[in-house]
Write a protein that holds these residues in place. Structure first.
Motif, PDB file in Angstrom:
ATOM      1  N   GLY A  98       0.803  -1.222   0.000  1.00  0.00           N
ATOM      2  CA  GLY A  98       0.000   0.000   0.000  1.00  0.00           C
ATOM      3  C   GLY A  98       0.830   1.264   0.000  1.00  0.00           C
ATOM      4  O   GLY A  98       0.317   2.343  -0.280  1.00  0.00           O
ATOM      5  N   LEU A  99       2.099   1.169   0.327  1.00  0.00           N
ATOM      6  CA  LEU A  99       2.964   2.347   0.334  1.00  0.00           C
ATOM      7  C   LEU A  99       3.562   2.536  -1.054  1.00  0.00           C
ATOM      8  O   LEU A  99       3.948   1.572  -1.707  1.00  0.00           O
ATOM      9  CB  LEU A  99       4.082   2.200   1.362  1.00  0.00           C
ATOM     10  N   THR A 100       3.618   3.780  -1.486  1.00  0.00           N
ATOM     11  CA  THR A 100       4.189   4.082  -2.793  1.00  0.00           C
ATOM     12  C   THR A 100       5.147   5.255  -2.679  1.00  0.00           C
ATOM     13  O   THR A 100       5.100   6.018  -1.706  1.00  0.00           O
ATOM     14  CB  THR A 100       3.081   4.445  -3.808  1.00  0.00           C
ATOM     15  N   LEU A 101       6.001   5.393  -3.645  1.00  0.00           N
ATOM     16  CA  LEU A 101       6.916   6.527  -3.680  1.00  0.00           C
ATOM     17  C   LEU A 101       6.103   7.811  -3.800  1.00  0.00           C
ATOM     18  O   LEU A 101       5.120   7.872  -4.533  1.00  0.00           O
ATOM     19  CB  LEU A 101       7.879   6.400  -4.852  1.00  0.00           C
ATOM     20  N   GLY A 102       6.516   8.831  -3.064  1.00  0.00           N
ATOM     21  CA  GLY A 102       5.837  10.115  -3.107  1.00  0.00           C
ATOM     22  C   GLY A 102       4.676  10.239  -2.137  1.00  0.00           C
ATOM     23  O   GLY A 102       4.080  11.319  -2.022  1.00  0.00           O
ATOM     24  N   LEU A 103       4.327   9.152  -1.430  1.00  0.00           N
ATOM     25  CA  LEU A 103       3.226   9.189  -0.471  1.00  0.00           C
ATOM     26  C   LEU A 103       3.603  10.096   0.697  1.00  0.00           C
ATOM     27  O   LEU A 103       4.702  10.003   1.234  1.00  0.00           O
ATOM     28  CB  LEU A 103       2.907   7.777   0.023  1.00  0.00           C
ATOM     29  N   GLU A 104       2.687  10.970   1.084  1.00  0.00           N
ATOM     30  CA  GLU A 104       2.948  11.907   2.183  1.00  0.00           C
ATOM     31  C   GLU A 104       2.426  11.341   3.488  1.00  0.00           C
ATOM     32  O   GLU A 104       1.405  10.676   3.529  1.00  0.00           O
ATOM     33  CB  GLU A 104       2.296  13.261   1.907  1.00  0.00           C
ATOM     34  N   GLY A 105       3.162  11.638   4.543  1.00  0.00           N
ATOM     35  CA  GLY A 105       2.763  11.236   5.878  1.00  0.00           C
ATOM     36  C   GLY A 105       3.256  12.249   6.884  1.00  0.00           C
ATOM     37  O   GLY A 105       3.732  13.332   6.519  1.00  0.00           O
ATOM     38  N   LYS A 106       3.167  11.892   8.162  1.00  0.00           N
ATOM     39  CA  LYS A 106       3.559  12.816   9.217  1.00  0.00           C
ATOM     40  C   LYS A 106       4.490  12.110  10.182  1.00  0.00           C
ATOM     41  O   LYS A 106       4.249  10.961  10.563  1.00  0.00           O
ATOM     42  CB  LYS A 106       2.323  13.299   9.955  1.00  0.00           C
ATOM     43  N   ALA A 107       5.546  12.801  10.590  1.00  0.00           N
ATOM     44  CA  ALA A 107       6.483  12.250  11.565  1.00  0.00           C
ATOM     45  C   ALA A 107       5.812  12.250  12.929  1.00  0.00           C
ATOM     46  O   ALA A 107       5.342  13.274  13.399  1.00  0.00           O
ATOM     47  CB  ALA A 107       7.764  13.073  11.595  1.00  0.00           C
ATOM     48  N   VAL A 108       5.743  11.086  13.581  1.00  0.00           N
ATOM     49  CA  VAL A 108       5.135  10.990  14.903  1.00  0.00           C
ATOM     50  C   VAL A 108       6.195  10.913  16.000  1.00  0.00           C
ATOM     51  O   VAL A 108       5.858  10.871  17.175  1.00  0.00           O
ATOM     52  CB  VAL A 108       4.169   9.787  14.997  1.00  0.00           C
ATOM     53  N   SER A 109       7.453  10.890  15.604  1.00  0.00           N
ATOM     54  CA  SER A 109       8.576  11.012  16.538  1.00  0.00           C
ATOM     55  C   SER A 109       9.694  11.719  15.792  1.00  0.00           C
ATOM     56  O   SER A 109       9.639  11.871  14.579  1.00  0.00           O
ATOM     57  CB  SER A 109       9.051   9.630  17.023  1.00  0.00           C
ATOM     58  N   ASP A 110      10.672  12.182  16.540  1.00  0.00           N
ATOM     59  CA  ASP A 110      11.828  12.767  15.872  1.00  0.00           C
ATOM     60  C   ASP A 110      12.487  11.674  15.037  1.00  0.00           C
ATOM     61  O   ASP A 110      12.708  10.563  15.510  1.00  0.00           O
ATOM     62  CB  ASP A 110      12.832  13.311  16.886  1.00  0.00           C
ATOM     63  N   ILE A 111      12.804  12.011  13.805  1.00  0.00           N
ATOM     64  CA  ILE A 111      13.487  11.061  12.918  1.00  0.00           C
ATOM     65  C   ILE A 111      14.928  11.539  12.833  1.00  0.00           C
ATOM     66  O   ILE A 111      15.223  12.527  12.186  1.00  0.00           O
ATOM     67  CB  ILE A 111      12.822  11.015  11.529  1.00  0.00           C
ATOM     68  N   LYS A 112      15.811  10.841  13.539  1.00  0.00           N
ATOM     69  CA  LYS A 112      17.206  11.303  13.639  1.00  0.00           C
ATOM     70  C   LYS A 112      18.200  10.172  13.566  1.00  0.00           C
ATOM     71  O   LYS A 112      18.776   9.848  14.590  1.00  0.00           O
ATOM     72  CB  LYS A 112      17.405  12.129  14.885  1.00  0.00           C
ATOM     73  N   PRO A 113      18.539   9.583  12.585  1.00  0.00           N
ATOM     74  CA  PRO A 113      17.931   9.462  11.268  1.00  0.00           C
ATOM     75  C   PRO A 113      16.836   8.407  11.221  1.00  0.00           C
ATOM     76  O   PRO A 113      16.208   8.219  10.193  1.00  0.00           O
ATOM     77  CB  PRO A 113      19.093   9.084  10.375  1.00  0.00           C
ATOM     78  N   ILE A 114      16.609   7.670  12.331  1.00  0.00           N
ATOM     79  CA  ILE A 114      15.548   6.672  12.347  1.00  0.00           C
ATOM     80  C   ILE A 114      14.490   7.111  13.339  1.00  0.00           C
ATOM     81  O   ILE A 114      14.803   7.596  14.427  1.00  0.00           O
ATOM     82  CB  ILE A 114      16.091   5.271  12.705  1.00  0.00           C
ATOM     83  N   GLY A 115      13.238   6.934  12.947  1.00  0.00           N
ATOM     84  CA  GLY A 115      12.132   7.304  13.809  1.00  0.00           C
ATOM     85  C   GLY A 115      10.850   6.693  13.291  1.00  0.00           C
ATOM     86  O   GLY A 115      10.876   5.736  12.519  1.00  0.00           O
ATOM     87  N   LYS A 116       9.712   7.291  13.711  1.00  0.00           N
ATOM     88  CA  LYS A 116       8.421   6.753  13.312  1.00  0.00           C
ATOM     89  C   LYS A 116       7.636   7.808  12.558  1.00  0.00           C
ATOM     90  O   LYS A 116       7.670   8.983  12.894  1.00  0.00           O
ATOM     91  CB  LYS A 116       7.648   6.292  14.536  1.00  0.00           C
TER      92      LYS A 116
END
Length: 153
Positions: A98-116
């Motif tokens: 279901g995920l595709t390139l260009g799909l927009e989402g929202k960071a629910v944690s700091d991504i530094k460089p790994i997060g959610k």
């Protein structure tokens, strides 16, 4: 008593050689010990018995040892100890459905460089392509490779 000691040495030697082949292949320590115990049994036969009987024991010992090894290899007993199956399942193979390139989402944690980050009402572990992305910022899927989601802001 001589035959008991002789029989014990030759039997223990054969058992150690078979244990080397069956249970601890590659170490050669147990097999070498088995060969040494068998050789000690043959040496004992030459010391305690007359030479004609000792030569017969040597021939019988060689015949029994090679027969046991040959029968063991021929009968396929070794296959019982071999791994015949491989693991074909993979973890999280359908995780990126279901995920595709260009799909927009929202960071629910700091991504530094790994997060959610949240995409399509599901939370995924993501990796930032360019460093820190703060909580609440919009992220875009840049790459999907090897079950990893690479995002950029």
């Amino acid at each position: 008593m001589t035959l008991l000691i002789l029989g014990s040495l030759l039997t223990i030697g054969l058992i150690l050689v078979l244990l080397e082949i069956l249970f601890v292949p590659g170490t050669t320590l147990v097999g070498l010990l088995g060969v040494l115990v068998t050789a000690a049994g043959i040496y004992y036969a030459f010391i305690k018995l007359d030479s004609q009987l000792a030569w017969m024991i040597l021939g019988i010992t060689i015949l029994v040892n090679f027969t046991a090894l040959f029968y063991g290899f021929k009968s396929g007993v070794w296959k019982k100890f071999a791994l015949k199956e491989t693991i074909s399942n993979r973890t999280f193979d359908d995780r990126l459905l279901g995920l595709t390139l260009g799909l927009e989402g929202k960071a629910v944690s700091d991504i530094k460089p790994i997060g959610k980050a949240e995409f399509l009402d599901k939370i995924y572990e993501v990796k930032s392509e360019a460093g820190l992305i703060p909580v609440g910022k919009t992220v875009i899927i840049h790459k999907l490779e090897n079950n990893k989601i690479i995002v950029k802001s």
